[in-house]
Structures are given as structure tokens and as C-alpha cells.
Design an enzyme around this catalytic site. Sequence first.
Site, PDB file in Angstrom:
ATOM      1  CG  ASP A  92      -0.153   0.075   2.531  1.00  0.00           C
ATOM      2  OD1 ASP A  92       0.735  -0.776   2.723  1.00  0.00           O
ATOM      3  OD2 ASP A  92      -0.420   0.976   3.349  1.00  0.00           O
ATOM      4  CD  GLU A 154       3.947   1.099   7.132  1.00  0.00           C
ATOM      5  OE1 GLU A 154       4.632   1.527   8.078  1.00  0.00           O
ATOM      6  OE2 GLU A 154       3.661   1.804   6.138  1.00  0.00           O
TER       7      GLU A 154
END
Length: 451
Positions: A92, A154
Site C-alpha cells: 500500500d 501499513e
Amino acid sequence: MAMDELTTRVDGMLDGLCEDLRRLTRIPSIAFPGYPPEPVQQAHDVVVELLREAGVQDVAALRLPDTAPVITGHIPPPHPDAPTVLLYGHYDVQPAGDESLWTTRPFEPTDVDGAIHGRGAADDKSNLIVHLGALRAFDGRPPVGIRVVFEGQEEYGSEFDDYPQEHPDEFACDAMVIADMGNIRPGTGTLTVALRGVVEAIVEVHTLEEAKHSGNFGGAAPDALLVLLHALAALHDANGDVAVPGLRREQWSGGGWNEEEFRRLAGIREGMPLIGTGNLGSRLWSGPAITVTGLDAPSVDKAASAVVPSARAKLNMRCHPAQDPVQAQRLLIEFLVGLRPFGVPLRVTQAGAPGSGFAAATDGVAYRAAHEALRTAWGAEPVHAAAGGSIPLVNSLAAAQPNAEILLFGAQDSMCNLHGPNERVLVSELRDAVVAEAAFFAAYADRFGRD
């Protein structure tokens, strides 16, 4: 495999690795609320495809509530005495922010001056490519066992942050390569050996029922903003060092930036001094830092001629990697509560959960192997540096596998502008990071059990 052969193989794969990075960078895999989930799933699917092509077996998804899938997989050790290395990264990315500040389109990877520009090109998709490249260098049969843990949320945070310590068997390994870091400067191989902890607090002052005319009441009526400013000023001494007693600070003995580099990286205006004393490392990495990150008070543009009845501030404090953040937060709160500027009490509360720092052990076989590998890749002795930021998952992984050595390195560098506009990764750093990780596999396998 000889090092010459290994580097030749990496050089031969580099164009393909860069194309895979561009493919991933085109995907706006932003796992923040309000953004579509489909690109995150698309990035997940591409990473799974690339892992399988690289020889990773049993690729699967760990699914937790309100959390993007965590990709797992493994390659068995080549023999029972070989070590196992856990590889971590995340697929991400941060939102692009104000796209008018970008010189290229954030999700259209663009090659400029030996670098690939785009959101996530450095943080952290380059480091996923480093892992994949190191596995490809051995045709999917590295001299160590491999355990893959690639998360997809994250940047925003998720329930996965605490998962490893609650399920330690799923993360069994002898060493971990946490590839969410990079070099203090391009061309300088860097092992990050410490991360500061983080705590936050809210300071509030309430002195009057309502604002009162400053001409009629100023001078005797307690000004809440003035009280708050005195409290905030007490947090540092005349040199700019944190004045809260009991906070741990040590001289930093590792590598780091020189003052000129730091001034350039921080964007410090000409003529402005640095605050604090001691070397930069002790101010940035092995000592406390307190920042006022928010202030609620009347704005200048809308200010009335009145005594301010209430004001508040938010504080962000970074603490020594080895200091208990709960203790550090308590010391901060107790110090502020004890001030009572002009006799006025302060209301101080914690904001959010404290985040632990991390201090790596650097005397193990994996660190010796990594030091050798980074020296091979970058052609010079690597430096041991630290980071002022925090990575909560590192502490969870360390708690899950307390005997595993944790190595933090990767393809990013301090000038890559991660989280900001015009993020980029240098192709040369990507190449050298792949060489470093592949060389680490070889050196670690050779040293394990006999060093």
C-alpha cells in the site's frame, strides 16, 4: 554462487525489475478510508503473481477485520541446518496529496535522471522489488529458507500491527529483513539499528468563563493562551534541549548526516540555527524530541481585543529507542502538571497509545553477514544509522520472535521524498539493494551455525 556471478545476474535482471516496479507504481493502492479498495486488491494480485514467478510456495492471504490482505508464503530451507529469513514489506502507499506540487503524475511512473518517479516508487514498492530480485537471483532457490510477510495497510495502520506477537509460530525465523527503510544518502549502504518511540499528549488551559475585553480585564485576568505558552516554553531549556527530567538521552556513536546535509533535507531557511546541543544523532535518534504539532487558539486574522479564556495544544514526543514509552509519557505529563504557570493548573491527557521504539542487537551472525553484504553491494563500509520515526510492526515481530535478528535496510534514501510530492527511487539504489539482499542470503547461509 560467486559474488561476480551474483552481481552479473542482478544486472541482467535490472530492466525487468524496473518494469515490474513501474507496473506496481501505476496502481494507486491507497488503503485509507474514503479511497476505493479495488486498487489495493489489484496491487495484492500483482505481488502474488510476482512472488509465484519468483519461486515462493504456498502463497496465501491472511485476512483480518477491516484490514487489507497480508500476503504470506515460503520457500523451504535447502537443508535442515540452513537458516530461515523473514522478508517484510508493504504494497500500500500514501495518498498523493496536492498533485499540483508534483512535476510528474503520481501514478504514472516516469523516468527522470536515473530515477523512477511516482507515489510508492520508493515507499515501499521498491523494497518489494528488492525482495523479488534477490529471490530471482537464485532462480527461486536461495541458500536460506524464506518466509514472506507483505502487508497492504501499513501506511494507515490495521489490526495486523499486533498480530505477530499474538501468533508467534506464524513468524518463526532466524532473521528478518524489514525492507521499509533505506540509506542516509544515495550510495552509502546503511543498516538502521534503532527507531525512536513515540507518545502524544494534549495540554489544555481554561481560565475564564468567556473572553473578556483586554482593556478592561487584561493585566489581572488570567490569559489562557499566555499560560499555555509559558508551559510550552518550559519544555526546553535555553539551548533547545528537552528539559523534562528522566527522559533518556545518549550520545550517538553511529553514522548519520552532516549539518549541511541535514539543513538541506529539512529545508531550513538560510541563517536559521539548529536547536539543541550534542551531535545530530543524539538530537534526532538517541535522545528525546518534543514538537508542538497543533494549537487551538484564536487566529490572528480573526483575533479580537480580548483575554483568551481557553487554549490547548497537542504535543508529539519522540523518545530514546530503549526507553519505555509509557514511562516517557508519564514523565511528560507529570512535568507539565507540576508547572502551574502563574498558579494556573494545566489539564494534561494522553493522546493515543504510546509506540515503542526499537534497538537492534548488532553483534549476531546475521548482522555480520549483512554488514559484509552491504559492503559488497555499495563498495564501502556501511554505516549504522537510526530513524526518528516509528514502525509499530517491528516491535510486534520482535516480541513474536525475540531470538531472531532484525535487519532494516532497503532501496530508499533520505532524498527520495517518501510521503511527499515527487517521490522517487534511484535505479542505482534499487540495483545495489538487490545485490545486498542476495549477498546477505549467501553470507548468512555460509556463516550460520559456525560463526
